[in-house]
Scaffold this motif. Sequence first.
Motif, PDB file in Angstrom:
ATOM      1  N   LEU A  56     -16.802  29.267 -21.296  1.00  0.00           N
ATOM      2  CA  LEU A  56     -15.855  29.743 -20.285  1.00  0.00           C
ATOM      3  C   LEU A  56     -14.472  29.220 -20.630  1.00  0.00           C
ATOM      4  N   LEU A  57     -13.534  30.128 -20.751  1.00  0.00           N
ATOM      5  CA  LEU A  57     -12.167  29.771 -21.134  1.00  0.00           C
ATOM      6  C   LEU A  57     -11.246  29.931 -19.934  1.00  0.00           C
ATOM      7  N   LYS A  58     -10.423  28.937 -19.696  1.00  0.00           N
ATOM      8  CA  LYS A  58      -9.442  29.038 -18.615  1.00  0.00           C
ATOM      9  C   LYS A  58      -8.388  30.076 -18.972  1.00  0.00           C
ATOM     10  N   PHE A  59      -7.983  30.828 -17.988  1.00  0.00           N
ATOM     11  CA  PHE A  59      -6.930  31.829 -18.148  1.00  0.00           C
ATOM     12  C   PHE A  59      -5.628  31.182 -18.612  1.00  0.00           C
ATOM     13  N   HIS A  60      -4.908  31.873 -19.486  1.00  0.00           N
ATOM     14  CA  HIS A  60      -3.578  31.441 -19.910  1.00  0.00           C
ATOM     15  C   HIS A  60      -2.688  32.676 -20.057  1.00  0.00           C
ATOM     16  N   ARG A  61      -1.411  32.455 -20.236  1.00  0.00           N
ATOM     17  CA  ARG A  61      -0.443  33.559 -20.318  1.00  0.00           C
ATOM     18  C   ARG A  61       0.190  33.695 -21.695  1.00  0.00           C
ATOM     19  N   LEU A  62      -0.512  33.348 -22.736  1.00  0.00           N
ATOM     20  CA  LEU A  62       0.085  33.396 -24.069  1.00  0.00           C
ATOM     21  C   LEU A  62       0.482  34.806 -24.492  1.00  0.00           C
ATOM     22  N   GLY A  63      -0.150  35.833 -23.944  1.00  0.00           N
ATOM     23  CA  GLY A  63       0.178  37.201 -24.327  1.00  0.00           C
ATOM     24  C   GLY A  63       1.245  37.862 -23.470  1.00  0.00           C
ATOM     25  N   GLN A  64       1.754  37.162 -22.463  1.00  0.00           N
ATOM     26  CA  GLN A  64       2.705  37.771 -21.534  1.00  0.00           C
ATOM     27  C   GLN A  64       3.956  38.288 -22.242  1.00  0.00           C
ATOM     28  N   THR A  65       4.495  37.522 -23.151  1.00  0.00           N
ATOM     29  CA  THR A  65       5.716  37.933 -23.856  1.00  0.00           C
ATOM     30  C   THR A  65       5.502  39.229 -24.624  1.00  0.00           C
ATOM     31  N   GLN A  66       4.342  39.374 -25.245  1.00  0.00           N
ATOM     32  CA  GLN A  66       4.052  40.603 -25.998  1.00  0.00           C
ATOM     33  C   GLN A  66       4.030  41.815 -25.075  1.00  0.00           C
ATOM     34  N   TRP A  67       3.421  41.667 -23.910  1.00  0.00           N
ATOM     35  CA  TRP A  67       3.402  42.772 -22.950  1.00  0.00           C
ATOM     36  C   TRP A  67       4.837  43.159 -22.569  1.00  0.00           C
ATOM     37  N   GLU A  68       5.637  42.151 -22.272  1.00  0.00           N
ATOM     38  CA  GLU A  68       7.014  42.408 -21.853  1.00  0.00           C
ATOM     39  C   GLU A  68       7.828  43.055 -22.967  1.00  0.00           C
ATOM     40  N   GLN A  69       7.600  42.644 -24.218  1.00  0.00           N
ATOM     41  CA  GLN A  69       8.309  43.239 -25.345  1.00  0.00           C
ATOM     42  C   GLN A  69       7.935  44.714 -25.517  1.00  0.00           C
ATOM     43  N   LEU A  70       6.739  45.068 -25.093  1.00  0.00           N
ATOM     44  CA  LEU A  70       6.305  46.461 -25.162  1.00  0.00           C
ATOM     45  C   LEU A  70       6.754  47.266 -23.942  1.00  0.00           C
ATOM     46  N   GLY A  71       7.464  46.605 -23.038  1.00  0.00           N
ATOM     47  CA  GLY A  71       7.955  47.283 -21.844  1.00  0.00           C
ATOM     48  C   GLY A  71       6.879  47.499 -20.795  1.00  0.00           C
ATOM     49  N   LYS A  72       5.789  46.736 -20.887  1.00  0.00           N
ATOM     50  CA  LYS A  72       4.684  46.883 -19.942  1.00  0.00           C
ATOM     51  C   LYS A  72       4.721  45.768 -18.911  1.00  0.00           C
ATOM     52  N   THR A  73       4.146  46.070 -17.761  1.00  0.00           N
ATOM     53  CA  THR A  73       4.041  45.068 -16.708  1.00  0.00           C
ATOM     54  C   THR A  73       2.818  44.203 -16.964  1.00  0.00           C
ATOM     55  N   TYR A  74       3.007  42.912 -16.921  1.00  0.00           N
ATOM     56  CA  TYR A  74       1.921  41.964 -17.120  1.00  0.00           C
ATOM     57  C   TYR A  74       1.364  41.630 -15.746  1.00  0.00           C
ATOM     58  N   ASP A  75       0.179  42.166 -15.443  1.00  0.00           N
ATOM     59  CA  ASP A  75      -0.394  42.049 -14.103  1.00  0.00           C
ATOM     60  C   ASP A  75      -0.626  40.616 -13.645  1.00  0.00           C
ATOM     61  N   TYR A  76      -0.779  39.704 -14.583  1.00  0.00           N
ATOM     62  CA  TYR A  76      -1.059  38.325 -14.211  1.00  0.00           C
ATOM     63  C   TYR A  76       0.124  37.403 -14.514  1.00  0.00           C
ATOM     64  N   ALA A  77       1.343  37.906 -14.305  1.00  0.00           N
ATOM     65  CA  ALA A  77       2.535  37.077 -14.494  1.00  0.00           C
ATOM     66  C   ALA A  77       2.497  35.901 -13.523  1.00  0.00           C
ATOM     67  N   THR A  78       1.866  36.096 -12.391  1.00  0.00           N
ATOM     68  CA  THR A  78       1.606  35.008 -11.441  1.00  0.00           C
ATOM     69  C   THR A  78       0.147  35.095 -11.039  1.00  0.00           C
ATOM     70  N   GLY A  79      -0.418  33.974 -10.684  1.00  0.00           N
ATOM     71  CA  GLY A  79      -1.824  33.922 -10.265  1.00  0.00           C
ATOM     72  C   GLY A  79      -2.770  33.927 -11.452  1.00  0.00           C
ATOM     73  N   GLY A  80      -4.035  33.885 -11.148  1.00  0.00           N
ATOM     74  CA  GLY A  80      -5.069  33.945 -12.174  1.00  0.00           C
ATOM     75  C   GLY A  80      -5.537  32.598 -12.672  1.00  0.00           C
ATOM     76  N   GLU A  81      -4.794  31.535 -12.349  1.00  0.00           N
ATOM     77  CA  GLU A  81      -5.157  30.219 -12.862  1.00  0.00           C
ATOM     78  C   GLU A  81      -6.477  29.740 -12.251  1.00  0.00           C
ATOM     79  N   MET A  82      -7.239  29.056 -13.067  1.00  0.00           N
ATOM     80  CA  MET A  82      -8.503  28.465 -12.622  1.00  0.00           C
ATOM     81  C   MET A  82      -8.341  26.951 -12.525  1.00  0.00           C
ATOM     82  N   THR A  83      -8.818  26.367 -11.438  1.00  0.00           N
ATOM     83  CA  THR A  83      -8.799  24.916 -11.317  1.00  0.00           C
ATOM     84  C   THR A  83      -9.980  24.332 -12.094  1.00  0.00           C
ATOM     85  N   ASP A  84      -9.870  23.066 -12.414  1.00  0.00           N
ATOM     86  CA  ASP A  84     -10.978  22.386 -13.082  1.00  0.00           C
ATOM     87  C   ASP A  84     -12.230  22.421 -12.206  1.00  0.00           C
ATOM     88  N   GLU A  85     -12.041  22.257 -10.904  1.00  0.00           N
ATOM     89  CA  GLU A  85     -13.169  22.269  -9.963  1.00  0.00           C
ATOM     90  C   GLU A  85     -13.872  23.627  -9.955  1.00  0.00           C
TER      91      GLU A  85
END
Length: 109
Positions: A56-85
């Motif tokens: 199980l991998l915690k969500f991250h936003r490493l691809g957000q910049t690529q989406w934005e460079q393509l002129g697309k909306t990044y649906d998870y620009a906010t939210g999506g984070e998983m807590t350790d718990e």
Amino acid sequence: MGNELILDNIRALKQSGWKGRLVLRQPTICGYNDSEENAKKLISFMKENDLFEINLLKFHRLGQTQWEQLGKTYDYATGGEMTDEAMTALQSLYLDAGIACYIGHHTSF
């Protein structure tokens, strides 16, 4: 986009007689695929296909910049984070079902 193609490919690989080690990896996104119901469905799929390891991998936003460079909306620009718990709670579901479950980089490979 659904995951049927991925599931079909896993089934085909298992049915082919391939003897290698197959560890599923799931990017885990709060509010999308982090529910107990989702985990139970995946556990069922894994058991049906003789799979007993998941990472199980915690969500991250490493691809957000690529989406934005393509002129697309990044649906998870906010939210999506998983807590350790929350990750540990999900891990417990898999472990209780007899499936080895690793979180993030804490793996045996």
